[in-house]
Structure formats: structure tokens, C-alpha cells
Design an enzyme around this catalytic site. Structure first.
Site, PDB file in Angstrom:
ATOM      1  CD  GLU A  60      -1.657  -2.500   1.341  1.00  0.00           C
ATOM      2  OE1 GLU A  60      -0.538  -2.607   1.917  1.00  0.00           O
ATOM      3  OE2 GLU A  60      -2.414  -3.275   0.833  1.00  0.00           O
ATOM      4  CG  HIS A 129     -10.139  -8.043   5.628  1.00  0.00           C
ATOM      5  ND1 HIS A 129      -9.118  -8.449   6.519  1.00  0.00           N
ATOM      6  CD2 HIS A 129      -9.755  -8.409   4.225  1.00  0.00           C
ATOM      7  CE1 HIS A 129      -8.195  -9.345   5.531  1.00  0.00           C
ATOM      8  NE2 HIS A 129      -8.651  -8.960   4.203  1.00  0.00           N
TER       9      HIS A 129
END
Length: 325
Positions: A60, A129
Site C-alpha cells: 500500500e 478488513h
């Protein structure tokens, strides 16, 4: 009009902007040939090529750094963070770079980056998540934060976000991706960022919500109507900047309000909304403004999330406290 799920509306918005502007680039983990973990980018690489829609390494921080650099070179990056719980890895690019770009450069440079990411509970995902981390983003000056609750809104808001010259965090609740269909124009259209929508008119109480909680709020309003309570429901759609005008107009009409979020009490943006109401409309209030939220704990493992997440019953119980104050 076509009947679309939210995921289809998002894909349609991406396709629209890839066609409209050759500087729009879509990238992230598995978004290319695979079409993303939720298939939000399915078919786009085949249609627009690997130079416009492409995979990145599973990093990321690299995705964020690439977005910063591309935006400075005149592109309009639309990176995907595969799940928003992974945003910590890219926080420097978001808060330290993108959010400050226009201020730091005295207006010489913009950061027209739209960061898309799924989030939210109710679908039994693994740890990290489903976390609702929108409050972190809304607390950072320089960012706009958008959370659609329907396919129609998702398409119009995403097109507006991609065309915006400032960085936008575009959060998509996973539970809403395929939970229902809605008529969505096949042609392009925009919905202004920073503008809430009154989803249901009422005169006794205002419920202010965003994301999946909009639907729980509407269910609660329907149940309360059976007891002769008239409830107004506002979908914020953009949580930064807030549409203060719409919120205050509703509260001044109803005299009572609750704010609903999926995030924990200490997280989200409900506390800020309550503060704005108290500062601007306290003399119109007939009762304290209350909040509906998740417990102040780490998001539980999937076996326990059903009892942890706020729902329509929680909203009804809180609404009655305000209505009978």
C-alpha cells in the site's frame, strides 16, 4: 435506465471517466486482469489497456507514493486500497503528502487523487478488513471523504470525486456491494460532493446516518411510523466536508436528532455532527442529541460481529429515548 448493484455502478463510473479523460489511471492490487477482489474493475484493463488499468505490488505504501507522483505529473490517479483496514501502510502518502499538496505549494500543485476502498462489517471478513476508519480521514484537513449508500449515489459521487482537483477518500461499504439493485442512468451524471440528501421526510425526529447505517435508519423510521412517529432520515453521503446547512435545517424543523454510525463510539464522525448541532441549533432542541454506535472495542472476529454491530433495533431504542424525553 439500467438496474445496477453498487459494484456495477462503481465499475460504470470508472469506465465513464477512463473514457472521458486519458489522464485517469486505475491501479491497485489485483485490479487488472483479475478485476479486483470484488470485481469492481472487471473488464476495464481489457477495454483500456495495461497502461491505464494495472496491477501493483502488494504494498500500500508503494500505491500511495505512485499516486502522489502521478498526480504531480498531471494524471488523475484512482488507486484502490484493497481493504481500508490496510490504510495505515499508506498514511504518510495520504496525510503527509496528498492532503497538504495544494497548501504546501501555495496552489501551484493539486492532488487530484481518488482513493477507493471497501470497508464495513456484516459480511464476515477476516481481521482488519471491516474496520470503520473514516474518522481518521475526516480528521485530516485537506481531504474529502465520501461514503455512498446506494448504486445511484455511488456512480454520481465517484465521477465527481475523480473530477475533483483535491484528494478524495471514497469508501464503499462491502455489505452494500450486491445487497440490492437500483435504477442508475447509463449516461454520465454527477452528484456534488459535500451535499447530503434527505432520504425520508419527517417532523418529529431527525436521524443522521451514512453508509450502510442509512438503510438501518430507514428501517427504523418505518417501524417508528407504526407508532405514529414521523421520522426524517438524512444520508450525509460526504462526511468531510459536512453539509451543515441540511443538517441544521432538519433539526430546526424536528427539534430532535440522533446520529448513527457503524464505527465505535470514539471513532467515526457522529461526535462532530452532535457538536455542530449543539453549536448551531441548541435553542431548537427539545431533547439531547444522542448517538448510535458500536462498542469501544476492536472489531470482533466474524462469529461475534452480528451482536457487535449497531442495527435498526438499536436505532429505534435510541430514537424513543429522544422522542419521549
Amino acid at each position: 435506465m439500467a438496474q445496477m448493484t453498487m459494484i456495477q455502478a462503481i465499475t460504470d463510473a470508472l469506465r465513464t471517466e477512463l473514457k472521458n479523460d486519458e489522464n485517469v489511471l486505475v491501479f491497485g492490487e489485483d485490479v487488472g486482469n483479475n478485476g479486483g477482489v470484488f470485481r469492481a474493475t472487471e473488464g476495464l484493463q481489457k477495454e483500456f489497456g495495461e497502461d491505464r488499468v494495472f496491477d501493483t505490488p502488494l504494498a500500500e505504501s508503494a500505491i500511495g507514493g505512485l499516486a502522489v507522483g502521478l498526480s504531480l505529473e498531471g494524471f488523475r490517479p484512482v488507486p484502490e486500497i484493497q481493504f481500508f483496514g490496510f490504510v495505515y501502510e499508506v498514511m504518510d502518502s495520504i496525510s503527509g503528502q496528498l492532503a497538504r499538496m495544494r497548501f504546501r505549494s501555495g496552489g501551484k500543485y493539486n492532488a487530484p487523487v481518488t482513493i477507493r476502498s471497501p470497508f464495513g462489517g456484516g459480511v464476515h471478513t477476516p481481521e482488519m478488513h471491516a474496520d470503520s476508519l473514516e474518522g481518521l480521514m475526516a480528521a485530516q484537513p485537506g481531504l474529502k471523504v465520501v461514503i455512498p449508500s446506494s448504486p445511484y449515489d455511488a456512480k454520481g459521487l465517484l465521477i465527481s470525486a475523480i473530477r475533483d482537483n483535491d484528494p478524495v477518500i471514497f469508501l464503499e461499504h462491502m455489505k452494500l456491494y450486491r445487497s440490492f439493485r437500483q435504477e442508475v442512468p447509463e449516461e454520465e451524471y454527477t452528484i456534488p460532493l459535500g451535499k447530503a440528501e434527505v432520504k425520508r421526510e419527517g417532523k418529529d425526529l431527525t436521524i443522521i446516518a451514512y453508509g450502510a447505517m442509512v438503510h438501518d435508519s430507514l428501517k427504523a423510521a418505518e417501524e417508528l411510523e407504526k407508532e405514529d412517529y414521523s421520522v426524517e432520515v438524512i444520508d450525509l453521503r460526504t462526511i468531510q466536508p459536512l453539509d451543515i446547512e441540511t443538517i441544521i435545517a432538519s433539526v430546526e424543523k424536528t427539534g430532535r436528532a440522533i446520529v448513527v454510525q457503524e464505527a465505535q463510539k470514539q471513532a467515526g464522525i457522529a461526535a462532530n455532527v452532535v457538536a455542530e448541532i449543539n453549536e448551531r441549533a441548541i435553542l431548537s432542541l427539545e431533547a439531547p442529541v444522542l448517538r448510535v454506535f458500536a462498542p469501544d472495542t476492536i472489531f470482533p472476529f466474524s462469529q461475534a460481529e452480528t451482536v457487535w454491530l449497531p442495527n435498526a433495533k438499536d436505532i429505534i431504542a435510541t430514537a424513543k429515548k429522544v422522542l419521549t424525553f
